[in-house]
Write a protein that holds these residues in place. Structure first.
Motif, PDB file in Angstrom:
ATOM      1  N   GLN A 165       0.838  -1.199   0.000  1.00 33.52           N
ATOM      2  CA  GLN A 165       0.000   0.000   0.000  1.00 33.52           C
ATOM      3  C   GLN A 165       0.876   1.254   0.000  1.00 33.52           C
ATOM      4  N   VAL A 166       1.547   1.457  -1.115  1.00 34.87           N
ATOM      5  CA  VAL A 166       2.468   2.580  -1.272  1.00 34.87           C
ATOM      6  C   VAL A 166       1.807   3.625  -2.168  1.00 34.87           C
ATOM      7  N   LEU A 167       1.593   4.810  -1.631  1.00 38.75           N
ATOM      8  CA  LEU A 167       1.070   5.928  -2.416  1.00 38.75           C
ATOM      9  C   LEU A 167       2.251   6.763  -2.892  1.00 38.75           C
ATOM     10  N   VAL A 168       2.420   6.860  -4.214  1.00 33.17           N
ATOM     11  CA  VAL A 168       3.566   7.539  -4.806  1.00 33.17           C
ATOM     12  C   VAL A 168       3.077   8.783  -5.537  1.00 33.17           C
ATOM     13  N   GLY A 175      -6.352  -3.324  -0.859  1.00 32.96           N
ATOM     14  CA  GLY A 175      -5.096  -4.047  -0.769  1.00 32.96           C
ATOM     15  C   GLY A 175      -4.777  -4.882  -1.993  1.00 32.96           C
ATOM     16  N   GLU A 176      -5.681  -4.891  -3.002  1.00 30.30           N
ATOM     17  CA  GLU A 176      -5.412  -5.649  -4.225  1.00 30.30           C
ATOM     18  C   GLU A 176      -4.289  -5.004  -5.032  1.00 30.30           C
ATOM     19  N   LEU A 177      -4.175  -3.688  -4.941  1.00 27.04           N
ATOM     20  CA  LEU A 177      -3.171  -2.936  -5.689  1.00 27.04           C
ATOM     21  C   LEU A 177      -2.070  -2.504  -4.735  1.00 27.04           C
ATOM     22  N   GLN A 178      -0.830  -2.830  -5.061  1.00 27.48           N
ATOM     23  CA  GLN A 178       0.273  -2.535  -4.149  1.00 27.48           C
ATOM     24  C   GLN A 178       0.685  -1.069  -4.196  1.00 27.48           C
ATOM     25  N   VAL A 179       0.715  -0.474  -5.408  1.00 24.33           N
ATOM     26  CA  VAL A 179       1.203   0.886  -5.573  1.00 24.33           C
ATOM     27  C   VAL A 179       0.193   1.712  -6.350  1.00 24.33           C
ATOM     28  N   LEU A 180      -0.134   2.883  -5.821  1.00 24.83           N
ATOM     29  CA  LEU A 180      -0.957   3.852  -6.530  1.00 24.83           C
ATOM     30  C   LEU A 180      -0.092   5.079  -6.793  1.00 24.83           C
ATOM     31  N   VAL A 181       0.073   5.426  -8.074  1.00 25.59           N
ATOM     32  CA  VAL A 181       0.876   6.582  -8.455  1.00 25.59           C
ATOM     33  C   VAL A 181      -0.074   7.731  -8.763  1.00 25.59           C
ATOM     34  N   ALA A 182       0.093   8.849  -8.082  1.00 24.35           N
ATOM     35  CA  ALA A 182      -0.878   9.936  -8.181  1.00 24.35           C
ATOM     36  C   ALA A 182      -0.190  11.268  -8.432  1.00 24.35           C
TER      37      ALA A 182
END
Length: 420
Positions: free
Chosen positions: A245-248, A292-299
């Motif tokens: 769960q990394v928000l980038v 939690g299905e997606l590890q990284v969300l790039v915003a």
């Protein structure tokens, strides 16, 4: 202090208990009584400290004591800068008011307007909206703000940053002069105080944390790295430190897309979210990330105020923001409501001045680290960052921007299709 000490109704206390809330946060403890008493309010607190409940709970209680909205009438309006934040606020208010006979609705752009129009026809007690779509519907004759009782500006500083001030002023002209006004903001800038003087009447002022402060439980770290090695370093840190769960945050939409694609190619599930994505794509990506299905969300910064995930562990600044205040908003997505969090910034030589601006703003020096195998080149030459994009050599050397120089965001008129 307990929520029962704040004068809230039994229906609202039941909703609070069902959500697992026990003790009000400082902003809630001060704001709720002030709003219940009918005061205008200027409130500033660190992001993630419960501002929505601070205005939502007393707002619902006051409205439940009056007459319900009639056709096309809006009794209370909450303005939010982004679709994600509007959806988040709307969901919270609907949850709090589940046992009250009030109609709540959310409207924003990027989706069909027919369901929104139908809801407005019936009348809405609490409307949560982005300014652009609200103005569009008002111009079509679907919205009546002439009997508005309460106006809430949520994340008002972000609305100013995004150039919504002219839309807000147009909406204010459609409202009655006598109403309750609540202005909530993550930061307490000079521009916010100027707006407050125009909007608020004899307001109560609440500031539960120093201006532009970051949450105490957010560990902040800077990794020094060459610009070309940032993507590899990010993938390396995610894999070796087992981040989930990394928000980038990326500076540009194109950069967000490219980074998400490259992480996915390395078997790190990633998706991008920004203003050019359809609302359906944004909703799906955010839903997968929250579950939690997606590890990284790039915003991009469009999402900085609209992502509310309980105990989000990691926020990464892949690019430092051009505006130092945005750093506070970004890292405020972690360490919410007293939980632990980590904020990691990948900083190249181009961003040296941006980093200095951030440290000056938060009045703190951030820890520097160098990851073995990703040591920065001591002979690297900084390139200018202009308008959110790193450019090549300037055409006119005499007018070249200094490395890391920042520019204030421009306010521009947006067409209806661009509005939130």
């Amino acid at each position: 202090m307990d929520f029962s000490d704040l004068g809230l109704s039994a229906e609202l206390l039941d909703a609070i208990n069902a959500e697992g809330y026990s003790t009000p946060t400082p902003i809630q403890a001060q704001a709720i009584p002030a709003v219940l008493e009918g005061h205008d309010l200027l409130a500033s607190a660190q992001t993630g400290t419960g501002k929505t409940a601070g205005f939502g709970l007393p707002l619902l209680q006051r409205l439940s004591q009056g007459k319900r909205a009639s056709s096309r009438q809006v009794r209370a309006l909450v303005l939010a800068p982004t679709r994600e934040l509007a959806a988040q606020v709307g969901k919270s208010i609907a949850t709090y008011g589940a046992k009250l006979p009030l109609r709540t609705h959310i409207i924003f752009g990027g989706v069909g307007q027919n369901p929104q129009v139908e809801a407005l026809k019936r009348g809405v007690d609490v409307l949560i909206a982005t300014p652009g779509r609200l103005l569009d519907l008002q111009q079509q004759g679907h919205v009546d703000l002439s009997r508005l009782e309460v106006l809430v500006l949520d994340e008002a500083d972000r609305m100013l940053d995004m150039g919504f001030i002219h839309d807000i002023k147009r909406l204010l002209r459609l409202m009655p002069a006598k109403r309750q006004n609540l202005l909530f903001s993550a930061t307490f800038s000079n521009e916010i105080q100027a707006l407050a003087k125009q909007l608020l009447h004899d307001p109560k002022m609440i500031e539960v944390a120093q201006r532009n402060a970051t949450a105490d439980k957010v560990e902040q770290t800077v990794y020094q790295v060459d610009r070309e090695k940032k993507r590899d370093l990010l993938a390396h840190l995610i894999e070796t430190q087992k981040w989930y769960q990394v928000l980038v945050f990326s500076r540009t939409k194109h950069g967000a897309n490219r980074l998400a694609e490259q992480l996915s190619k390395r078997s790190i599930p990633a998706m991008a979210i920004h203003g050019n994505k359809s609302q359906g794509a944004r909703t799906r990506a955010l839903g997968a990330f929250k579950s939690g299905e997606l590890q990284v969300l790039v915003a991009t910064d469009i999402a900085a105020r609209g992502i509310d995930i309980h105990q989000l562990p990691y926020v990464v600044n892949f690019d430092l923001p051009n505006v130092a205040e945005d750093y506070v908003h970004r890292i405020g997505r972690t360490g919410r409501a007293g939980s632990q969090g980590e904020a990691i910034s990948l900083v190249c030589i181009d961003e040296a001045q941006l980093l200095k601006n951030i440290e000056r703003l938060i009045k703190s020096s951030l820890e520097r680290r160098i990851e073995p195998g990703f040591e920065p080149d001591p002979n690297a030459v900084a390139q200018p960052i202009e308008n959110g994009r790193r450019s090549g050599p300037p055409r006119n050397a005499n007018r070249a921007a200094k490395p890391g120089r920042t520019r204030k965001p421009r306010t521009r008129n947006r067409s209806s299709s661009e509005r939130s």
